[in-house]
Enzyme design. Sequence first.
Site, mmCIF file in Angstrom:
data_model
loop_
_atom_site.group_PDB
_atom_site.id
_atom_site.type_symbol
_atom_site.label_atom_id
_atom_site.label_comp_id
_atom_site.label_asym_id
_atom_site.label_seq_id
_atom_site.Cartn_x
_atom_site.Cartn_y
_atom_site.Cartn_z
ATOM 1 N N ASP A 70 0.850 -1.192 0.000
ATOM 2 C CA ASP A 70 0.000 0.000 0.000
ATOM 3 C C ASP A 70 0.886 1.242 0.000
ATOM 4 O O ASP A 70 1.872 1.297 0.733
ATOM 5 C CB ASP A 70 -0.871 0.074 1.279
ATOM 6 N N ASP A 76 0.298 8.460 7.722
ATOM 7 C CA ASP A 76 0.697 7.124 8.204
ATOM 8 C C ASP A 76 2.083 7.218 8.808
ATOM 9 O O ASP A 76 2.363 6.688 9.886
ATOM 10 C CB ASP A 76 0.828 6.133 7.025
ATOM 11 N N GLU A 99 2.759 -1.925 11.412
ATOM 12 C CA GLU A 99 2.281 -2.222 10.058
ATOM 13 C C GLU A 99 3.099 -1.453 9.015
ATOM 14 O O GLU A 99 3.222 -1.876 7.879
ATOM 15 C CB GLU A 99 0.792 -1.843 9.938
ATOM 16 N N GLU A 100 3.665 -0.348 9.403
ATOM 17 C CA GLU A 100 4.395 0.491 8.452
ATOM 18 C C GLU A 100 5.873 0.119 8.328
ATOM 19 O O GLU A 100 6.594 0.737 7.558
ATOM 20 C CB GLU A 100 4.275 1.971 8.853
ATOM 21 N N ASP A 118 -0.676 -0.726 14.619
ATOM 22 C CA ASP A 118 -1.053 -0.145 13.329
ATOM 23 C C ASP A 118 -1.281 1.333 13.639
ATOM 24 O O ASP A 118 -2.307 1.710 14.211
ATOM 25 C CB ASP A 118 -2.336 -0.796 12.787
ATOM 26 N N LEU A 120 -1.898 4.123 12.003
ATOM 27 C CA LEU A 120 -3.041 4.868 11.448
ATOM 28 C C LEU A 120 -3.805 3.965 10.495
ATOM 29 O O LEU A 120 -3.451 3.830 9.326
ATOM 30 C CB LEU A 120 -2.555 6.132 10.727
ATOM 31 N N ASP A 121 -4.823 3.344 11.033
ATOM 32 C CA ASP A 121 -5.598 2.411 10.221
ATOM 33 C C ASP A 121 -6.737 3.143 9.516
ATOM 34 O O ASP A 121 -7.346 4.047 10.082
ATOM 35 C CB ASP A 121 -6.174 1.298 11.102
ATOM 36 N N GLU A 278 -4.058 -5.756 13.380
ATOM 37 C CA GLU A 278 -5.465 -5.345 13.370
ATOM 38 C C GLU A 278 -6.359 -6.364 14.069
ATOM 39 O O GLU A 278 -7.078 -6.042 15.017
ATOM 40 C CB GLU A 278 -5.911 -5.121 11.913
HETATM 41 P P1 AHM Z 1 -4.988 -0.037 6.002
HETATM 42 O O1 AHM Z 1 -4.317 -0.681 7.185
HETATM 43 O O2 AHM Z 1 -4.076 0.024 4.810
HETATM 44 O O3 AHM Z 1 -5.601 1.290 6.331
HETATM 45 O O4 AHM Z 1 -6.146 -1.050 5.516
HETATM 46 C C1 AHM Z 1 -7.054 -1.506 6.457
HETATM 47 C C2 AHM Z 1 -8.412 -0.951 6.126
HETATM 48 C C3 AHM Z 1 -9.391 -1.140 7.241
HETATM 49 O O5 AHM Z 1 -9.402 -0.046 8.096
HETATM 50 C C4 AHM Z 1 -10.687 -1.242 6.493
HETATM 51 O O6 AHM Z 1 -11.664 -1.913 7.207
HETATM 52 C C5 AHM Z 1 -10.292 -1.962 5.260
HETATM 53 O O7 AHM Z 1 -8.925 -1.694 5.048
HETATM 54 C C6 AHM Z 1 -11.036 -1.481 4.083
HETATM 55 O O8 AHM Z 1 -10.677 -2.229 2.973
HETATM 56 P P2 AHM Z 1 -11.486 -2.116 1.606
HETATM 57 O O9 AHM Z 1 -11.190 -0.752 1.056
HETATM 58 O O10 AHM Z 1 -10.941 -3.212 0.770
HETATM 59 O O11 AHM Z 1 -12.934 -2.290 1.940
HETATM 60 MG MG MG Z 2 -4.305 -1.070 8.984
#
Ligand code: AHM
Ligand code: MG
Length: 330
Positions: A70, A76, A99-100, A118, A120-121, A278
């Site tokens: 990502d 983040d 996570e980063e 994580d 900033l989720d 997560e």
């Molecule tokens: P991230 O850690 O890169 O932010 O991804 C996790 C996020 C969750 O917060 C969320 O529920 C999900 O990805 C959403 O995914 P999608 O866009 O496929 O529905």
């Molecule tokens: Mg996340």
Amino acid sequence: MENSRIDLPIGVTLDRFIKSNENEYIGAVGAFSQLLRDIALAAKVVNRELNKAGLIDIMGNAGIYNSGGDEQKKLDLLANTRFIRALSKGGEVCGIISEENESFIDLENNGKYIVAIDPLDGSSNIDVNVSVGTIFSIYKRKSDFGKPLSEFDFLQKGRDQKAAGYILFGPSSMLVYTTGNGVNGFTYEPSLGEFILSNINITCSQNGSIYSINEGLSKSIKDYKIINYLDFCKESGYTARYIGSLVADFHRNLLKGGVYLYPPTNKFPNGKLRLMFEANALAFVIEQAGGKARNGEMDILDIQPTTIHQTTPLYIGSSDMVDKIEMPSL
Ligand code: AHM
Ligand code: MG
């Protein structure tokens, strides 16, 4: 679940709450309390930065990719730096996984605790001023003091967490956590700069009528149990709610009753969400609140991680709803 533990009134500060409950933390009373305070402090700093997000140049992509592929947002990275800095200073934490970050961080000290975070989720929501969150898990160090850390210290089952929780950065920001003795929520009061106890002994209702899933993915969901369950939700007149910020979706379902689903898809054959950053923390919280978290076959908390960044399918929320997902015929 024994649930007689909180005798403090709504309105006490997080600091006071932590102090009053210190005898819960078998072993290292002061260190564990300080670690929780460090997390709260970093949360306040991140909250301050997020509140300025529309005004200064911290939105958008940083042009760097994390281990999951990502593209990282500037926020983040900022949140990652703030949390790692706060956790590194005190000496309570000896190792961090984020996570980063691709690999684990060995702080080369004699701290007793390992943190998985994580920072900033749901950060794709930040550019449009929608709720995001931080998710954290705390474990005990496994290797001997004085020795370098190894993956062995980090690849612990969710069941081994000593504490876990999340910070929801929303219309008001909240810190919700458990140390294995119930779940409590604290709302941030910006003018005082304090998290204040607002939700005591949170429980998740056994059943609910909210389901949260990215239904845009439904054509790439192959598990017939999930497809059947989604039909069942519609036939039952359930309400669909999906923010796309796991913490926000989880928090709503925790308080109102509901279920969040992220099944395997064509793009993510083992689910998208990370077990160690997560799923585990939220699974500990939901179990402590009386709900459930499963991967379709077993409790999330019983999965033995084999890699730091592994993903898992996630079905989490009200216990009856999670049970129903695994029923072969509805
Ligand atoms: P991230 O850690 O890169 O932010 O991804 C996790 C996020 C969750 O917060 C969320 O529920 C999900 O990805 C959403 O995914 P999608 O866009 O496929 O529905
Ligand atoms: Mg996340």
